[in-house]
Design an enzyme around this catalytic site. Structure first.
Site, PDB file in Angstrom:
ATOM      1  NE  ARG A  95      -3.878   0.372   1.966  1.00  0.00           N
ATOM      2  CZ  ARG A  95      -5.100   0.347   2.513  1.00  0.00           C
ATOM      3  NH1 ARG A  95      -5.352   1.008   3.620  1.00  0.00           N
ATOM      4  NH2 ARG A  95      -6.086  -0.332   1.947  1.00  0.00           N
ATOM      5  CG  HIS A 122      -8.318  -0.090  -2.854  1.00  0.00           C
ATOM      6  ND1 HIS A 122      -7.488  -1.152  -2.553  1.00  0.00           N
ATOM      7  CD2 HIS A 122      -9.005   0.170  -1.703  1.00  0.00           C
ATOM      8  CE1 HIS A 122      -7.654  -1.507  -1.290  1.00  0.00           C
ATOM      9  NE2 HIS A 122      -8.568  -0.735  -0.752  1.00  0.00           N
ATOM     10  CD  GLN A 125     -12.952  -2.264  -1.086  1.00  0.00           C
ATOM     11  OE1 GLN A 125     -12.217  -2.208  -0.117  1.00  0.00           O
ATOM     12  NE2 GLN A 125     -14.145  -2.812  -1.026  1.00  0.00           N
ATOM     13  CG  ASP A 213     -13.815   5.789  -0.902  1.00  0.00           C
ATOM     14  OD1 ASP A 213     -13.825   5.601   0.334  1.00  0.00           O
ATOM     15  OD2 ASP A 213     -12.752   5.834  -1.573  1.00  0.00           O
ATOM     16  CB  CYS A 253     -14.132   0.679  -0.087  1.00  0.00           C
ATOM     17  SG  CYS A 253     -13.718   2.402   0.247  1.00  0.00           S
ATOM     18  NE  ARG A 281     -10.291  -5.753   0.145  1.00  0.00           N
ATOM     19  CZ  ARG A 281      -9.497  -4.761   0.564  1.00  0.00           C
ATOM     20  NH1 ARG A 281     -10.028  -3.680   1.072  1.00  0.00           N
ATOM     21  NH2 ARG A 281      -8.187  -4.831   0.417  1.00  0.00           N
TER      22      ARG A 281
HETATM   23  N1   CP Z   1     -11.322  -0.715   2.288  1.00  0.00           N
HETATM   24  C1   CP Z   1     -10.057  -0.730   2.740  1.00  0.00           C
HETATM   25  O1   CP Z   1      -9.084  -0.860   1.996  1.00  0.00           O
HETATM   26  O2   CP Z   1      -9.940  -0.591   4.095  1.00  0.00           O
HETATM   27  P1   CP Z   1      -8.578  -0.387   4.906  1.00  0.00           P
HETATM   28  O3   CP Z   1      -8.001   0.938   4.507  1.00  0.00           O
HETATM   29  O4   CP Z   1      -8.981  -0.445   6.354  1.00  0.00           O
HETATM   30  O5   CP Z   1      -7.622  -1.497   4.543  1.00  0.00           O
HETATM   31  N1  NVA Z   2     -10.155   6.359  -1.152  1.00  0.00           N
HETATM   32  C1  NVA Z   2      -9.766   5.929   0.176  1.00  0.00           C
HETATM   33  C2  NVA Z   2      -9.978   4.470   0.320  1.00  0.00           C
HETATM   34  C3  NVA Z   2      -9.643   3.883   1.662  1.00  0.00           C
HETATM   35  C4  NVA Z   2      -9.835   2.402   1.717  1.00  0.00           C
HETATM   36  C5  NVA Z   2      -8.314   6.305   0.427  1.00  0.00           C
HETATM   37  O1  NVA Z   2      -7.496   6.197  -0.501  1.00  0.00           O
HETATM   38  O2  NVA Z   2      -7.999   6.725   1.520  1.00  0.00           O
END
Ligand code: CP
Ligand code: NVA
Length: 300
Positions: A95, A122, A125, A213, A253, A281
Site C-alpha cells: 500500500r 485499489h 477492493q 467512498d 469500501c 476482502r
Molecule cells: N477498504 C479498505 O481498503 O480498508 P482499509 O483501509 O482499512 O484497509
Molecule cells: N479512497 C480511500 C480508500 C480507503 C480504503 C483512500 O485512498 O484513503
C-alpha cells in the site's frame, strides 16, 4: 511475471477465474511454506487483516512490514528492496502513496507485485466489490453500478472492473473531482458504458448498486475543508437511494465517514452490504493470491 497493480492487469477470463477461486471452499495450500511480504505506507484495517488471513488459509506466512523498517527510496531504492525480498517471499504486496513506486517495483520483474491501494487504484477492493455484486445481484443481471462522490482510487478500479465484465456504470462528482480522459478511455476499453454527471440523482437512476467512498482520501488531509464544501451535495441519503432501482444495494469500501458521504440510516439499512463487502476482502484476496501463485509455478 504477472503483477496486479490495477484490475485490467488481468484478462477478462482471468478476472472471472479469480472471482471463481475466491469462492473455492477448500483451496489447495498453494503458498505452503512460502512468504508474502505486506508493506503498508498508510494505515489499514480490512486490507491488512484480509490479506494476512488469506495467506494463512493458503498455507503461507504473511509478513507485515512497516515502511520505516525498509526505508524505501531513503535507506535503499524500491528496486533493491524488491530484488532482496524476492529471495524470501513469493509475492510482495504494498500500500503506497505513489502508484509510480509500485510500477518501479513491478519493472524489476523479480517477483509478483500486488497493489494494496495507491493514489490511483485499489484493485483488491474492486475484486471484493465484484464478488459482492455477484452474490447479491448477479454480475450478469446488474443493470448499472452508480458511484457518487470522488472519482478516486476506489472508483477507478471499480469502474474498470465493471466495464471489463460488460457492466454499465455512472459517476457523479463535483467539478474538479470527476474522471479525466485517460480514466474514461481505460474504462471504455472494457466494453461497459459510463455516464458522467455532476448530478447524483441522475447517476442513481436505474442503478442496482449505489456506491460511495470518503471525500478525502489518505494523503489528501490538507484539502479536507475545501472538499467538505465541494462534496456537500453528494451525500448518499435515503432520498437519493429512493431514486435507484427497487431492491438496489448500497456499497462502501469502508472506513465510512457517517454524515459526510453517507448517512447513518443508509449505511445501517437492509440495503447496505458494506460488511458483506468487507468480509469478501478475505475471500477475493485468497482468489487473487491463488491465481498469482499459480502463475509463478507455471511460468516462473
Ligand atoms: N477498504 C479498505 O481498503 O480498508 P482499509 O483501509 O482499512 O484497509
Ligand atoms: N479512497 C480511500 C480508500 C480507503 C480504503 C483512500 O485512498 O484513503
Amino acid at each position: 511475471m504477472r503483477h496486479f497493480l490495477e484490475v485490467d492487469d488481468l484478462t477478462v477470463q482471468e478476472l472471472k477465474l479469480v472471482l471463481e477461486l475466491a469462492t473455492a471452499t477448500n483451496p489447495p495450500k498453494s503458498l505452503d511454506g512460502q512468504g508474502v511480504a505486506l508493506i503498508f505506507e498508510k494505515p489499514s484495517g480490512r486490507t491488512r487483516n484480509s490479506m494476512e488471513m488469506a495467506v494463512v488459509q493458503l498455507g503461507g506466512h504473511p509478513m507485515y512490514i512497516k515502511p520505516e523498517e525498509l526505508g524505501i527510496d531513503s535507506r535503499e531504492t524500491a528496486e533493491d528492496v524488491v530484488r532482496v525480498m524476492a529471495g524470501y517471499h513469493t509475492v510482495l504486496a504494498a500500500r503506497v502513496f505513489d502508484h509510480g513506486r509500485l510500477e518501479r517495483m513491478a519493472a524489476t520483474n523479480s517477483m509478483p507485485i500486488v497493489n494494496l491501494l495507491s493514489d490511483l487504484a485499489h484493485p483488491m477492493q474492486a475484486l471484493a466489490d465484484l464478488l459482492t455484486i455477484e452474490q447479491e445481484i448477479g454480475l450478469s443481471k446488474v443493470n448499472k453500478v452508480a458511484y457518487v462522490g470522488d472519482s478516486n482510487n476506489v472508483w477507478r478500479s471499480l469502474a474498470i472492473g465493471c466495464s471489463m465484465l460488460g457492466i454499465d456504470t455512472s459517476v457523479a462528482s463535483p467539478a474538479g473531482h470527476g474522471p479525466n480522459s485517460v480514466d474514461l478511455e481505460r474504462i471504455l476499453a472494457g466494453g461497459g458504458s459510463i455516464q458522467v454527471t455532476d448530478d447524483p440523482h441522475e447517476a442513481v437512476q436505474e442503478a442496482d448498486v449505489v456506491y460511495t467512498d470518503v471525500w478525502t482520501s489518505m494523503g489528501q488531509e490538507e484539502e479536507m475543508s475545501q472538499r467538505l464544501d465541494a462534496f456537500g451535495r453528494f451525500t448518499v441519503n435515503s432520498a437519493l437511494m429512493a431514486g435507484a432501482n427497487a431492491g438496489s444495494i448500497f456499497m462502501h469500501c469502508l472506513p465510512a465517514h457517517r454524515g459526510q458521504e453517507v448517512t447513518d440510516d443508509v449505511i445501517e439499512s437492509p440495503q447496505s452490504k458494506v460488511f458483506v463487502q468487507a468480509h469478501n476482502r478475505m475471500h477475493s484476496a485468497r482468489g487473487l493470491l491463488s491465481w498469482i501463485v499459480g502463475e509463478v509455478s507455471q511460468h516462473g
